[in-house]
Design a protein around this motif. Structure first.
Motif, PDB file in Angstrom:
ATOM      1  N   ASP A 244       0.836  -1.210   0.000  1.00 41.88           N
ATOM      2  CA  ASP A 244       0.000   0.000   0.000  1.00 41.88           C
ATOM      3  C   ASP A 244       0.868   1.257   0.000  1.00 41.88           C
ATOM      4  O   ASP A 244       0.554   2.238  -0.686  1.00 41.88           O
ATOM      5  CB  ASP A 244      -0.918   0.011   1.222  1.00 41.88           C
ATOM      6  CG  ASP A 244      -1.969  -1.084   1.157  1.00 41.88           C
ATOM      7  OD1 ASP A 244      -2.212  -1.591   0.043  1.00 41.88           O
ATOM      8  OD2 ASP A 244      -2.527  -1.435   2.214  1.00 41.88           O
ATOM      9  N   GLN A 268       2.975 -12.191   2.377  1.00 42.29           N
ATOM     10  CA  GLN A 268       2.050 -11.797   3.430  1.00 42.29           C
ATOM     11  C   GLN A 268       2.776 -11.735   4.757  1.00 42.29           C
ATOM     12  O   GLN A 268       3.502 -12.658   5.138  1.00 42.29           O
ATOM     13  CB  GLN A 268       0.899 -12.813   3.519  1.00 42.29           C
ATOM     14  CG  GLN A 268      -0.257 -12.375   4.391  1.00 42.29           C
ATOM     15  CD  GLN A 268      -1.194 -11.416   3.673  1.00 42.29           C
ATOM     16  OE1 GLN A 268      -1.412 -11.548   2.475  1.00 42.29           O
ATOM     17  NE2 GLN A 268      -1.744 -10.452   4.402  1.00 42.29           N
ATOM     18  N   ASP A 269       2.630 -10.616   5.472  1.00 41.40           N
ATOM     19  CA  ASP A 269       3.219 -10.440   6.800  1.00 41.40           C
ATOM     20  C   ASP A 269       2.121  -9.896   7.711  1.00 41.40           C
ATOM     21  O   ASP A 269       1.895  -8.698   7.789  1.00 41.40           O
ATOM     22  CB  ASP A 269       4.398  -9.478   6.733  1.00 41.40           C
ATOM     23  CG  ASP A 269       5.079  -9.297   8.085  1.00 41.40           C
ATOM     24  OD1 ASP A 269       4.762 -10.073   9.015  1.00 41.40           O
ATOM     25  OD2 ASP A 269       5.904  -8.378   8.230  1.00 41.40           O
ATOM     26  N   GLY A 270       1.436 -10.814   8.408  1.00 44.79           N
ATOM     27  CA  GLY A 270       0.282 -10.405   9.191  1.00 44.79           C
ATOM     28  C   GLY A 270      -0.815  -9.938   8.250  1.00 44.79           C
ATOM     29  O   GLY A 270      -1.231 -10.648   7.340  1.00 44.79           O
ATOM     30  N   ARG A 271      -1.269  -8.715   8.454  1.00 46.03           N
ATOM     31  CA  ARG A 271      -2.316  -8.162   7.588  1.00 46.03           C
ATOM     32  C   ARG A 271      -1.737  -7.305   6.474  1.00 46.03           C
ATOM     33  O   ARG A 271      -2.486  -6.672   5.729  1.00 46.03           O
ATOM     34  CB  ARG A 271      -3.296  -7.345   8.426  1.00 46.03           C
ATOM     35  CG  ARG A 271      -4.120  -8.172   9.397  1.00 46.03           C
ATOM     36  CD  ARG A 271      -5.066  -7.307  10.217  1.00 46.03           C
ATOM     37  NE  ARG A 271      -4.331  -6.422  11.117  1.00 46.03           N
ATOM     38  CZ  ARG A 271      -4.927  -5.519  11.905  1.00 46.03           C
ATOM     39  NH1 ARG A 271      -6.231  -5.386  11.875  1.00 46.03           N
ATOM     40  NH2 ARG A 271      -4.205  -4.754  12.698  1.00 46.03           N
ATOM     41  N   ARG A 272      -0.439  -7.286   6.365  1.00 44.14           N
ATOM     42  CA  ARG A 272       0.221  -6.413   5.394  1.00 44.14           C
ATOM     43  C   ARG A 272       0.936  -7.236   4.330  1.00 44.14           C
ATOM     44  O   ARG A 272       1.489  -8.299   4.618  1.00 44.14           O
ATOM     45  CB  ARG A 272       1.222  -5.518   6.121  1.00 44.14           C
ATOM     46  CG  ARG A 272       2.017  -4.594   5.220  1.00 44.14           C
ATOM     47  CD  ARG A 272       3.064  -3.812   5.977  1.00 44.14           C
ATOM     48  NE  ARG A 272       2.503  -2.900   6.957  1.00 44.14           N
ATOM     49  CZ  ARG A 272       3.228  -1.980   7.591  1.00 44.14           C
ATOM     50  NH1 ARG A 272       4.526  -1.872   7.357  1.00 44.14           N
ATOM     51  NH2 ARG A 272       2.668  -1.185   8.463  1.00 44.14           N
TER      52      ARG A 272
END
Length: 844
Positions: A244, A268-272
């Protein structure tokens, strides 16, 4: 070196290519050595033709084969004409994914036709012509996937290329940077960034990109649009970056296109979603292509964007602090100080010092000075840390801040400069100024820690008792007290208690956001020594590895490397893996600064390994270096040197001197060291001097009891049992020595059979000790083989199978197998290759 880069490893892949009757397709990422492997596979063969495909040649039908074909094609069928012209036993097609359709069809035709074996290389995850795809899809030839070098393969290649040992941390760092890419690894070495230090090659100086490497990576990146270039530059200065954030700074379409081209990865790293460059070296090349103003623009944009997003992750503070500093923005003392702390936590100590100095220059005052003094101390720049601490001491600060500064300053003076007297004076002054009970308790705990380091255990216990008597401690103080108590229990030899308390505290540290690596290192080191006292080598080695890993990604926290590298070497020595112990000890000693409190620990272990390998001259050199560079402040620096000196004396034939030194050292040693010192007297042949003392020791675990049993053994059978006990614990050198001592006892009692069995056992165990030569083993005879055993052993060593040996000697296959089993058991080897090496050694 450029012309002699070694071909190492890939033995299985090489064998697979050479055994493929019709051919093989070798696929792999760029730079993995596909072409080199193919060349090695056909080396020495007659009638080998090479076709090298390129993007330019693909514009012309049969362009890759032009050098191999007649100048003028016929008017009819060009494919048949080309196939008829290529009457070669072996054809190597390099970069087959770049072939034009006609060339690809020709390769397919040659594979199906008898007489030509085709070896094709191609880039994996890349579109290939249909005719090439059909080679393995239709089962015509196997497809061999060539992976990047593993860590172990990287180490082997580096040592062969450099002609010497490469430090394990350097191997790991080169492997991470190159990602096992053979071409990149070669260019990194050729850049001259490695230097030999004490006979060990180490990473030295900044990473350097050679012109060849720059051109290779630039070619891999290829042509990119302005938006794509912008995204790559942002990643080069800021990776990893959220998808983002990148989209807000540039173009999401550009990032997607870069992912499609495998120039970036998205995970993917958690929700990011985190975006990184596909290879660590891409960033080096991209940054190298940016001018000063362009670089400043990029880091300022990153700093602004992440700051506006709210610094939501712990790493964001450090990254923004660095970006602002690199971007020439006004210094924010608070941000720089927070960044310095974060860099210290992750053990990027060079960056921590840089940020600490910037915080001081930006007007950070006493907090910045204290932080800078701390990170200088962690970076082994103790004299500078001392100077900065003295400046900070004169500034106005809170009572808690002054206590923290005083405690850290005392630690710098004691364990950094070896100045115990000044450290005590600083702590005394800090205690005098501390009005708060919690602050005073902190100083008492540090005084106890320094007392343990000095070997004054009673004093440490008294200080800790006074600390408890002052009243309840806060959560941090209670943890510090518990850690100090663990150190005391380890020094006193209360191993089980030490391990239990350390495990409990370490479990709590794991739940902390940053793990508190300094406390973790103290606990891990004490727990490892307790595990050794219990005879649990597996636990000790695991803890040593964990402690070594606390150094973090960048390899600049020397304390962890020295302490746990030496501990690892000690575990390996006790296991009897003498060559491995020497390698670890050499790696560790190469990390020593000019003068160090830890010189005795590191160089003592190095000298010990040399002495047990029968190299007393090398051991004496290590001991001389320790005398010149060490500043010992207690048993941890003295006992390893004295033990090493004892075994060096034994190696020179002065067993009596070695025994006397062990006994003398045991008188003033910590309780945890006494069992090992007394047992060394037993190993040196004077059990009568220490048998009663070992029996009287009241310590946990099977090892000390086994030491006492060894000292009390009076016949060969009892020594055999002791040897078996040591072997069960994994202490192979001790096991071999006890078995060798059993030989003498059996012979003294006229028990020939028992002596022969003990001799075989001692030889077998000694063979697993990687060349260990101690007083008990030096006169150990090679177990004699019967004429039939030697006859079969020689044939097996020549490579004959059991069936072939049976046919030649006119015996059953089972007889051959049973005889070989007896030979292996006697000699301690376990395969034909090792048997051949042993027989050659005995013959020479």
């Amino acid at each position: 070196m450029a012309g002699s880069w070694p071909f190492i490893g890939r033995a299985a892949q090489l064998a697979e290519i050479r055994s493929a009757s019709r051919g093989v397709v070798v696929a792999g990422p760029p730079g993995t050595g596909k072409s080199r492997l193919a060349a090695q596979a056909v080396h020495g063969l007659d009638g080998v033709a090479w076709a090298r495909a390129t993007a330019a040649a693909a514009e012309v039908p049969l362009g890759a084969f032009a050098p191999l074909l007649p100048a003028t094609p016929p008017a009819g069928n060009p494919l048949g004409w080309a196939a008829a012209a290529l009457r070669v036993p072996v054809l190597v097609v390099d970069d087959a994914h770049l072939l034009d359709p006609v060339s690809a069809a020709l390769v397919h035709h040659l594979v199906t036709r008898d007489g030509t074996r085709v070896i094709a290389t191609l880039r994996s995850r890349t579109p290939v012509p249909d005719a090439v795809l059909a080679l393995w899809k239709d089962g015509l030839v196997p497809r061999l996937e060539l992976e990047p070098f593993s860590l172990e393969e990287t180490a082997a290649v580096l040592e062969a290329a450099l002609g010497g040992r490469v430090e394990s941390a350097t191997v790991a760092r080169l492997w991470r940077v190159s990602q096992g890419n053979a071409l990149y690894l070669r260019e990194l070495v050729l850049s001259g960034m490695l230097a030999a230090d004490g006979g060990v090659w180490r990473w030295s100086g900044p990473l350097t990109i050679t012109p060849t490497l720059r051109e290779t990576i630039a070619g891999r990146i290829g042509e990119v649009t302005a938006r794509e270039r912008e995204a790559l530059e942002l990643l080069a200065y800021g990776e990893p970056l959220g998808a983002d954030l990148l989209a807000a700074l540039g173009s999401l379409d550009a990032v997607q296109h870069l992912e499609d081209r495998q120039l970036v990865t998205v995970q993917q790293d958690g929700r990011r979603l985190q975006v990184r460059l596909a290879h660590p070296l891409y960033g080096e090349v991209i940054r190298d292509g940016c001018g000063v103003l362009r670089a400043r623009t990029m880091v300022r944009r990153l700093a602004q964007a992440v700051s506006e997003a709210g610094l939501r992750r712990r790493e964001d503070v450090l990254r923004v602090a660095v970006w602002r500093l690199d971007g020439g923005l006004p210094g924010d003392p608070g941000l720089l100080l927070a960044g310095c702390e974060r860099a210290r936590v992750v053990r990027d100590l060079e960056l921590a010092v840089r940020l600490g100095r910037a915080a001081v220059d930006a007007g950070g005052g006493a907090p910045a000075l204290s932080a800078l003094a701390t990170v200088l101390s962690y970076s082994d720049r103790y004299a500078e840390a001392d100077e900065v601490s003295a400046i900070a001491w004169e500034a106005d600060m809170t009572e808690r801040a002054r206590t923290d500064l005083g405690v850290q300053w005392a630690l710098t003076l004691a364990v950094g400069l070896g100045d115990v007297a000044r450290a005590a004076a600083v702590l005394e002054e800090t205690t005098r100024r501390a009005g708060d009970v919690g602050a005073r308790q902190g100083t008492f705990i540090m005084r106890a820690v320094l007392a343990v380091l000095a070997g004054e255990i009673a004093t440490a216990e008294e200080l800790l008792a006074r600390c408890r008597d002052m009243g309840p401690l806060g959560s941090h103080g209670a943890r510090m007290l518990a850690v100090a108590e663990v150190a005391v229990s380890a020094a006193q030899g209360r191993a089980a208690e030490c391990l239990a308390r350390a495990a409990e505290i370490r479990a709590g540290l794991v739940r902390e956001p940053d793990g508190m690596r300094s406390l973790a290192a103290t606990l891990t080191g004490n727990a490892a020594h307790a595990a050794l006292l219990l005879g649990d080598l597996d636990a000790a080695e695991r803890l040593a590895d964990e402690g070594y890993g606390l150094d973090g990604q960048f390899g600049t926290w020397t304390r962890a490397l020295l302490e746990f590298g030496s501990l690892k070497a000690r575990v390996l020595r006790l296991r009897g893996r003498m060559a491995d112990a020497l390698s670890w000890a050499r790696d560790t000693a190469a990390r020593l600064p000019g003068r160090s409190v830890q010189a005795g620990l590191c160089l003592g272990e190095l000298a010990h390994a040399y002495a047990l390998l029968g190299e007393p001259a090398a051991a004496e050199q290590a001991l001389e270096r320790a005398e010149a560079t060490g500043t010992p402040i207690g048993p941890s620096g003295v006992v390893p040197l004295r033990l090493a000196r004892a075994w060096t004396l034994a190696g020179r034939g002065d067993a009596a001197g070695a025994v006397e030194l062990c006994l003398e050292t045991a008188e003033g040693a910590l309780p945890c060291d006494v069992p090992f010192l007394l047992h060394d007297v037993v190993r040196l042949g004077r059990a009568d001097l220490v048998s009663a003392r070992l029996a009287a020791l009241d310590m946990d675990g099977p090892l000390v009891a086994l030491f006492a049993r060894h000292a009390a053994a009076r016949d060969g059978a009892e020594l055999d049992a002791v040897s078996e006990g040591f072997e069960r614990l994994g202490l192979l050198l001790y096991a071999a020595e006890a078995a060798a001592q059993a030989v003498a006892r059996y012979r003294g009692s006229g028990l020939v059979r028992g002596a022969r069995a003990a001799q075989t056992r001692a030889w077998r165990l000694a063979q697993r000790c990687q060349g260990g030569r101690t007083l008990a083993l030096v006169d150990l005879d090679v177990p004699s083989l019967t004429p039939r055993q030697r006859e079969i052993a020689v044939l097996a060593a020549q490579g004959l199978t059991n069936r072939e040996i049976a046919a030649r000697l006119v015996v059953s296959v089972r007889t051959v197998a049973n005889t070989l089993y007896a030979v292996y058991d006697k000699t301690g080897v376990n395969d034909r290759e090792a048997l051949a090496a042993l027989l050659n050694r005995l013959a020479g």
